[in-house]
Design an enzyme around this catalytic site. Structure first.
Site, short mmCIF file in Angstrom:
data_model
loop_
_atom_site.label_atom_id
_atom_site.label_comp_id
_atom_site.label_asym_id
_atom_site.label_seq_id
_atom_site.Cartn_x
_atom_site.Cartn_y
_atom_site.Cartn_z
N THR A 130 7.74 -0.89 -6.85
CA THR A 130 7.38 0.12 -7.86
C THR A 130 8.40 1.24 -7.79
O THR A 130 9.43 1.19 -8.43
CB THR A 130 5.93 0.63 -7.68
N LYS A 147 6.25 -3.64 0.10
CA LYS A 147 6.61 -2.60 -0.85
C LYS A 147 5.83 -1.35 -0.48
O LYS A 147 4.78 -1.42 0.14
CB LYS A 147 6.34 -2.99 -2.30
N THR A 177 -0.58 3.07 0.10
CA THR A 177 -0.08 2.17 -0.93
C THR A 177 1.03 1.38 -0.41
O THR A 177 2.16 1.74 -0.52
CB THR A 177 0.43 2.83 -2.17
N GLU A 221 9.62 8.02 -0.57
CA GLU A 221 10.05 8.70 -1.79
C GLU A 221 10.78 10.00 -1.46
O GLU A 221 10.21 10.92 -0.89
CB GLU A 221 8.84 8.96 -2.69
N ASN A 276 7.12 11.90 -8.03
CA ASN A 276 5.69 11.76 -8.30
C ASN A 276 5.24 12.54 -9.52
O ASN A 276 4.27 12.19 -10.17
CB ASN A 276 4.90 12.16 -7.05
N SER A 323 5.73 8.54 -16.45
CA SER A 323 6.59 8.65 -17.64
C SER A 323 7.66 7.58 -17.65
O SER A 323 7.85 6.86 -16.70
CB SER A 323 7.23 10.02 -17.68
#
EC number: 2.3.1.35
Length: 428
Positions: free
Chosen positions: A171, A197, A208, A294, A423, A428
């Site tokens: 993702t 992932k 996650t 991230e 995040n 979007s």
């Protein structure tokens, strides 16, 4: 392309060159693949499949989040009903979590299972299902059901096939996480392959992240379940990116016995050997998730020593790893050891404050930088501290001074401006 996206683009290239393998040693009897079926808005891979040529033992560890996603509920029920026996395949979609989607979400997950089983002519309920992505939206199930037979026709066992499968579950990841290895038990060669992932919403007790690893060793369902629980507690439950816990986490293991040999049960002499191999393997795979946190710029190992128990050592390490103040200090290259000590102090663990030590262990092999010795602050060479914090990898070593001699490792990353940007723009 703005400056932030440009920087992320080059960071992605750098990480791929470091952490994505060019070849692998893959277990016998498995085929994998991935396609784009239309879950994601762009044309990237979003449907991955793994197929065992013979029914396999299987086990899984699932999220502890109360809002368990539909695929988590379905896969858990399948494993319970079959006692971990006769699992032939895994199907994963990325781009949509199928979480908090009511009865319709459960029906969609079951349709994915049924479509794989009917296409492969499996026995009913022989497939585990996983999803990852945005929460609260129904799957484009028609696209997925049309895509499953296409994906299953295109499976293979080459390194490129495994790499595509790893790409199909991504993702916000910047690189696919794929690890493989071979090992020997009593002179017989076995292999392991694993995919994962997860770049955000990572914290202990499964957050996650999706992961599955498979072996051609002949392991019974009971032994595999015990091994997976042990390995996960020391790997995927010892990582943190942002401290958020997801609705979808699943770590699954399969063992099809294709390499032959005597069946390995919980009482077998080979049990501890394969448990150690899988645990080290799981740690390697879990660490890749942290390296792709991230917006992360640092990979941090937190080593807690001399605790009364493994559980205490892990509590302290987790407390530090999930401290936003600590993680932002690491991003700012600030040797603020007070934030480390603060997190140690509020962890629910035994600590001897008069014998506590804290050090930075540089990744370049140079001498450790002592920050606190027997509860007393050291005079810190700020220039040396800055040099250490310029490195991508860092180990922080804490001794609790209890005399218990137990230790644990935890892996985390820093928390950056880019984390907020990623995040903030996620949908979007």
């Amino acid at each position: 392309m703005n400056n932030l996206k440009l920087a992320r683009f080059f960071a992605t290239i750098s990480k791929e060159s470091k952490y994505v393998p060019n070849s692998g040693s893959y277990p016998l009897g498995y085929k994998v693949g991935a396609i784009h079926c239309g879950v994601k808005k762009n044309s990237t891979l979003d449907l991955a499949v793994l197929v065992s040529e013979t029914p396999a033992s299987a086990a899984a560890v699932f999220t502890t989040n109360k809002f368990k996603a539909a695929p988590v509920q379905v896969s858990r029920q399948i494993l319970n009903d079959k006692n971990g026996k006769g699992i032939s395949s895994i199907v994963v979609n990325s781009g949509n979590a199928n979480a908090v989607t009511g009865k319709g979400g459960i029906e969609d997950a079951l349709k994915m299972v049924d479509t794989v089983d009917s296409t492969l002519k499996n026995a009913p309920s022989s497939t585990l299902v996983m999803s990852t992505g945005v929460i609260g939206q129904r799957l484009p199930i028609d696209n997925i059901l049309k895509g499953i037979p296409v994906a299953l026709k295109d499976v293979g066992s080459s390194h490129e096939d495994w790499l595509r499968c790893a790409q199909g579950i991504m993702t916000t990841d910047t690189f696919p996480k794929l690890v493989s290895k071979s090992f020997e038990i009593d002179g017989r060669k076995y292999s392991l392959a694993g995919l994962a992932k997860g770049a955000g919403m990572i914290c202990p007790n499964m957050a996650t992240l999706l992961g599955f690893f498979v072996t051609d060793a002949p392991v019974t369902p009971g032994a595999l379940s015990k091994i997976l629980t042990y390995a996960t507690d020391r790997s995927f439950n010892c990582i943190s990116v942002d401290g958020d816990m997801s609705t979808n986490d699943t770590i699954c293991a399969m063992a099809n016995g294709a390499a032959g040999g005597e069946e390995i049960s919980e009482t077998s002499s080979q049990f501890s050997k394969i448990q150690d191999e899988i645990t080290l393997f799981a740690q390697q795979l879990a660490q890749l998730v942290v390296r792709d946190g991230e917006g992360a710029t640092k990979f941090i190992t937190i080593n807690v020593q001399d605790a009364q128990s493994y559980a205490d050592a892990k509590k302290v390490a987790s407390s530090i790893a999930n401290s936003a103040l600590f993680k932002t200090a690491m991003y700012g290259k600030d040797a603020n050891w007070g934030r480390i000590l603060c997190a140690v102090g509020y962890a629910d663990a035994d600590v001897n404050v008069l014998k506590t030590n804290v050090s930075f262990i540089p990744a370049d092999g140079s001498a450790e930088l002592k920050l606190l010795v027997n509860g007393e602050p050291e005079k810190v060479d700020e220039e040396r501290a800055s040099e250490i914090l310029e490195l991508e990898d860092l180990e922080i070593r804490i001794s609790l001074g209890t005399g218990g001699g137990q230790e644990a490792n935890f892996w985390t990353c820093d928390l950056s401006h880019e984390y907020v940007t990623i995040n903030g723009d996620y949908r979007s």
